[in-house]
Design a protein around this motif. Structure first.
Motif, PDB file in Angstrom:
ATOM      1  N   VAL A 141       0.837  -1.206   0.000  1.00  0.00           N
ATOM      2  CA  VAL A 141       0.000   0.000   0.000  1.00  0.00           C
ATOM      3  C   VAL A 141       0.865   1.247   0.000  1.00  0.00           C
ATOM      4  CG1 VAL A 141      -1.618   1.368   1.373  1.00  0.00           C
ATOM      5  CG2 VAL A 141      -2.029  -1.064   1.052  1.00  0.00           C
ATOM      6  N   VAL A 142       1.869   1.268   0.870  1.00  0.00           N
ATOM      7  CA  VAL A 142       2.783   2.414   0.917  1.00  0.00           C
ATOM      8  C   VAL A 142       3.460   2.601  -0.439  1.00  0.00           C
ATOM      9  CG1 VAL A 142       4.919   3.285   1.933  1.00  0.00           C
ATOM     10  CG2 VAL A 142       3.163   2.292   3.396  1.00  0.00           C
ATOM     11  N   GLY A 143       3.918   1.485  -1.023  1.00  0.00           N
ATOM     12  CA  GLY A 143       4.562   1.576  -2.322  1.00  0.00           C
ATOM     13  C   GLY A 143       3.628   2.065  -3.416  1.00  0.00           C
ATOM     14  N   SER A 144       2.398   1.557  -3.428  1.00  0.00           N
ATOM     15  CA  SER A 144       1.432   1.936  -4.466  1.00  0.00           C
ATOM     16  C   SER A 144       1.038   3.406  -4.368  1.00  0.00           C
ATOM     17  CB  SER A 144       0.185   1.053  -4.368  1.00  0.00           C
ATOM     18  OG  SER A 144       0.513  -0.303  -4.557  1.00  0.00           O
ATOM     19  N   LEU A 145       0.970   3.929  -3.157  1.00  0.00           N
ATOM     20  CA  LEU A 145       0.542   5.313  -2.971  1.00  0.00           C
ATOM     21  C   LEU A 145       1.693   6.317  -3.121  1.00  0.00           C
ATOM     22  CD1 LEU A 145      -1.885   5.003   0.083  1.00  0.00           C
ATOM     23  CD2 LEU A 145      -2.488   5.295  -2.320  1.00  0.00           C
ATOM     24  N   PRO A 155       4.815   5.774  -6.999  1.00  0.00           N
ATOM     25  CA  PRO A 155       4.508   6.378  -8.311  1.00  0.00           C
ATOM     26  C   PRO A 155       4.608   7.899  -8.329  1.00  0.00           C
ATOM     27  CG  PRO A 155       2.980   4.587  -7.864  1.00  0.00           C
ATOM     28  CD  PRO A 155       3.761   4.820  -6.603  1.00  0.00           C
ATOM     29  N   PRO A 156       4.064   8.633  -7.332  1.00  0.00           N
ATOM     30  CA  PRO A 156       4.259  10.092  -7.346  1.00  0.00           C
ATOM     31  C   PRO A 156       5.726  10.506  -7.253  1.00  0.00           C
ATOM     32  CG  PRO A 156       2.452   9.503  -5.884  1.00  0.00           C
ATOM     33  CD  PRO A 156       3.121   8.224  -6.278  1.00  0.00           C
ATOM     34  N   LEU A 157       6.524   9.775  -6.471  1.00  0.00           N
ATOM     35  CA  LEU A 157       7.956  10.082  -6.417  1.00  0.00           C
ATOM     36  C   LEU A 157       8.615   9.870  -7.771  1.00  0.00           C
ATOM     37  CD1 LEU A 157       9.133   8.560  -2.996  1.00  0.00           C
ATOM     38  CD2 LEU A 157       9.120  10.976  -3.642  1.00  0.00           C
ATOM     39  N   ALA A 158       8.246   8.763  -8.425  1.00  0.00           N
ATOM     40  CA  ALA A 158       8.831   8.468  -9.732  1.00  0.00           C
ATOM     41  C   ALA A 158       8.429   9.491 -10.782  1.00  0.00           C
ATOM     42  CB  ALA A 158       8.412   7.061 -10.177  1.00  0.00           C
ATOM     43  N   ALA A 176      -3.722   4.026 -11.768  1.00  0.00           N
ATOM     44  CA  ALA A 176      -3.489   2.590 -11.612  1.00  0.00           C
ATOM     45  C   ALA A 176      -2.844   2.287 -10.263  1.00  0.00           C
ATOM     46  CB  ALA A 176      -2.595   2.079 -12.751  1.00  0.00           C
ATOM     47  N   GLY A 177      -1.965   3.189  -9.800  1.00  0.00           N
ATOM     48  CA  GLY A 177      -1.359   3.017  -8.486  1.00  0.00           C
ATOM     49  C   GLY A 177      -2.388   3.075  -7.375  1.00  0.00           C
ATOM     50  N   TRP A 178      -3.334   3.991  -7.485  1.00  0.00           N
ATOM     51  CA  TRP A 178      -4.397   4.083  -6.486  1.00  0.00           C
ATOM     52  C   TRP A 178      -5.278   2.838  -6.515  1.00  0.00           C
ATOM     53  CZ3 TRP A 178      -5.440   7.341  -2.534  1.00  0.00           C
ATOM     54  CH2 TRP A 178      -4.692   8.522  -2.464  1.00  0.00           C
ATOM     55  N   LEU A 179      -5.547   2.335  -7.691  1.00  0.00           N
ATOM     56  CA  LEU A 179      -6.370   1.135  -7.787  1.00  0.00           C
ATOM     57  C   LEU A 179      -5.657  -0.063  -7.162  1.00  0.00           C
ATOM     58  CD1 LEU A 179      -9.161   0.473  -8.929  1.00  0.00           C
ATOM     59  CD2 LEU A 179      -8.060  -0.292 -11.036  1.00  0.00           C
ATOM     60  N   LEU A 180      -4.351  -0.184  -7.422  1.00  0.00           N
ATOM     61  CA  LEU A 180      -3.586  -1.255  -6.796  1.00  0.00           C
ATOM     62  C   LEU A 180      -3.545  -1.065  -5.284  1.00  0.00           C
ATOM     63  CD1 LEU A 180      -1.796  -3.760  -6.945  1.00  0.00           C
ATOM     64  CD2 LEU A 180       0.163  -2.262  -7.370  1.00  0.00           C
ATOM     65  N   ALA A 181      -3.459   0.191  -4.843  1.00  0.00           N
ATOM     66  CA  ALA A 181      -3.454   0.454  -3.405  1.00  0.00           C
ATOM     67  C   ALA A 181      -4.750  -0.022  -2.762  1.00  0.00           C
ATOM     68  CB  ALA A 181      -3.242   1.941  -3.138  1.00  0.00           C
ATOM     69  N   SER A 182      -5.873   0.112  -3.473  1.00  0.00           N
ATOM     70  CA  SER A 182      -7.147  -0.385  -2.926  1.00  0.00           C
ATOM     71  C   SER A 182      -7.113  -1.902  -2.794  1.00  0.00           C
ATOM     72  CB  SER A 182      -8.314   0.056  -3.812  1.00  0.00           C
ATOM     73  OG  SER A 182      -8.348  -0.671  -5.037  1.00  0.00           O
ATOM     74  N   ALA A 183      -6.481  -2.575  -3.757  1.00  0.00           N
ATOM     75  CA  ALA A 183      -6.353  -4.030  -3.664  1.00  0.00           C
ATOM     76  C   ALA A 183      -5.476  -4.421  -2.486  1.00  0.00           C
ATOM     77  CB  ALA A 183      -5.771  -4.591  -4.967  1.00  0.00           C
ATOM     78  N   GLN A 184      -4.387  -3.684  -2.269  1.00  0.00           N
ATOM     79  CA  GLN A 184      -3.494  -3.999  -1.167  1.00  0.00           C
ATOM     80  C   GLN A 184      -4.128  -3.665   0.175  1.00  0.00           C
ATOM     81  OE1 GLN A 184      -1.256  -5.811  -1.833  1.00  0.00           O
ATOM     82  NE2 GLN A 184      -0.535  -5.412  -3.900  1.00  0.00           N
ATOM     83  N   GLY A 185      -4.898  -2.587   0.213  1.00  0.00           N
ATOM     84  CA  GLY A 185      -5.637  -2.286   1.433  1.00  0.00           C
ATOM     85  C   GLY A 185      -6.644  -3.377   1.748  1.00  0.00           C
ATOM     86  N   ALA A 186      -7.277  -3.902   0.709  1.00  0.00           N
ATOM     87  CA  ALA A 186      -8.207  -5.017   0.895  1.00  0.00           C
ATOM     88  C   ALA A 186      -7.468  -6.255   1.379  1.00  0.00           C
ATOM     89  CB  ALA A 186      -8.929  -5.320  -0.421  1.00  0.00           C
TER      90      ALA A 186
END
Length: 397
Positions: free
Chosen positions: A149-153, A156-159, A250-260
């Motif tokens: 989750v930390v990585g997904s959120l 990507p903005p850092l990159a 896409a990063g936010w969507l993956l973050a939702s999966a990881q939060g789940a």
């Protein structure tokens, strides 16, 4: 040296150890999934991502198998500190670019990904009574989701805002903090004990093959692990290439999966404790991840935004939420004093899925796309659930 205190000494507290082992998994997870989260900005192809994952988990397959011996010799928290050092080295190599540098980073990170779970299982297995293991191990396994989750959120903005190397540097900073923390906590849980009997390759494999229930767990974990690593590694690329999403979306969507997945690791642990059947929970999780992979692979581009978010959430709930119950079940089935060895031996088969799935995706994606790859992996996950269901039925008879 192992992680235990003599019976006459007061038992060390659980929570500091649980927090440390959860943080260790979060750190390793963050490092392993960092290239996937920055891939569109860094120009990393699906083939390169697949080779990175394959390299990491091929080495993990070996290092997890011998992780139990390493834990017995130097202790779980010293292993955790060494894993933090390995993460620093791996992320430093990743900053050099893609291609060979990324492949080398994967090879190095495999040395951290393998031993961290046996280390945690050995430490927590001695501190937690059997009836509480499903919940405690599920809490510990949330580390993978926390890191993802930390990585997904954040990555990507850092990159996008700075450079992909800045995302890798952030992981290195986390690893340095982890090293200091593990080393400071280590003396409270380490004690010298007589050496354990030598266990060769054949004896270690017998820890799995001699028990039908543990063998079924090992077999089912292969497709489950494969489904999980592809969700974590390739979903952002899937979102940008086939779902018409931006990199950050896409990063936010993956973050939702990881939060789940984080919710699932806690929730599945509670369900397993209530039902007193970790195996039933694993069957449900396997069926759920199979259905989600099939729906996304076949009709993902046609789904509305709300349905896509919901389906991705359930995907993470199942494909990233099963591990805590899985590790707890291994600990329950293992013989006394053999939790680390049993966990390492079973994870050897689990890592087969982590190695094979990226290779399979690398071969299939140029021919049938990432969506088609999700469909194939979904079918294998359904087969894994069927193996557990059949073994459960056999046990009842």
């Amino acid at each position: 040296m192992i992680d235990a205190k003599p019976e006459a000494a007061p038992a060390p507290p659980l929570w500091p150890a649980l927090v440390a082992m959860t943080a260790l998994q979060a750190l390793v997870s963050l490092a392993l999934f960092a290239p996937g989260t920055v891939a569109p900005r860094a120009g990393i192809s699906i083939e390169e991502l697949s080779l990175f994952s394959t390299a990491a988990f091929a080495i993990s397959l070996v290092s997890s198998f011998w992780g139990g011996t390493l834990v017995q010799k130097i202790g779980s928290l010293r292993v955790a500190a060494l894993c933090a050092v390995v993460v620093c080295v791996g992320m430093s190599m990743a900053t050099l670019g893609q291609g060979r540098a990324l492949l080398g980073a994967g090879l190095v990170l495999g040395l951290a990904a393998g031993p961290e779970t046996p280390a945690s299982a050995a430490l927590l297995g001695r501190l937690v009574p059997p009836e509480q293991r499903a919940m405690v191990f599920s809490i510990r396994q949330t580390g993978s989701q926390i890191g993802a989750v930390v990585g997904s959120l954040l990555l990507p903005p850092l990159a996008v805002g700075l450079a992909p190397s800045s995302a890798y540097a952030a992981v290195i900073i986390c690893a340095v903090i982890g090293f200091i923390s593990f080393e400071r906590l280590r003396p409270a849980y380490a004690v010298k004990l007589p050496p354990m009997p030598y266990l060769g390759l054949r004896q270690r494999l017998q820890l799995v093959s001699s028990d039908r229930r543990m063998a079924a767990l090992a077999v089912a974990s292969i497709p489950f692990s494969g489904m999980q690593v592809i969700l974590n590694t390739c979903y952002i690329s899937f979102g940008t290439s086939e779902l018409a999403l931006s990199h950050v979306e896409a990063g936010w969507l993956l973050a939702s999966a990881q939060g789940a997945g984080l919710i699932g690791r806690l929730g599945w642990g509670a369900v397993a404790t209530r039902l007193r059947s970790a195996r039933a929970v694993l069957v449900m999780a396997g069926a759920g991840m199979a259905v989600c992979a099939l729906l996304l692979g076949l009709w993902g581009p046609l789904l509305s935004g709300s349905i896509l978010v919901l389906l991705t959430f359930v995907f993470g709930l199942t494909a990233s939420g099963w591990n805590g119950v899985f590790i707890a079940e291994i600990a329950n089935l293992a013989k006394p004093g053999r939790v680390a060895e049993a966990t390492g031996a079973v994870l050897t088969t689990s890592f087969l899925g982590l190695v094979a799935a990226p290779l399979l995706v690398a071969v299939l994606t140029p021919r049938i796309g990432l969506g088609g790859s999700f469909v194939i992996l979904g079918l294998t996950a359904a087969a894994g659930a069927a193996v557990l269901l059949m073994e459960r039925s056999h046990a009842r008879n």
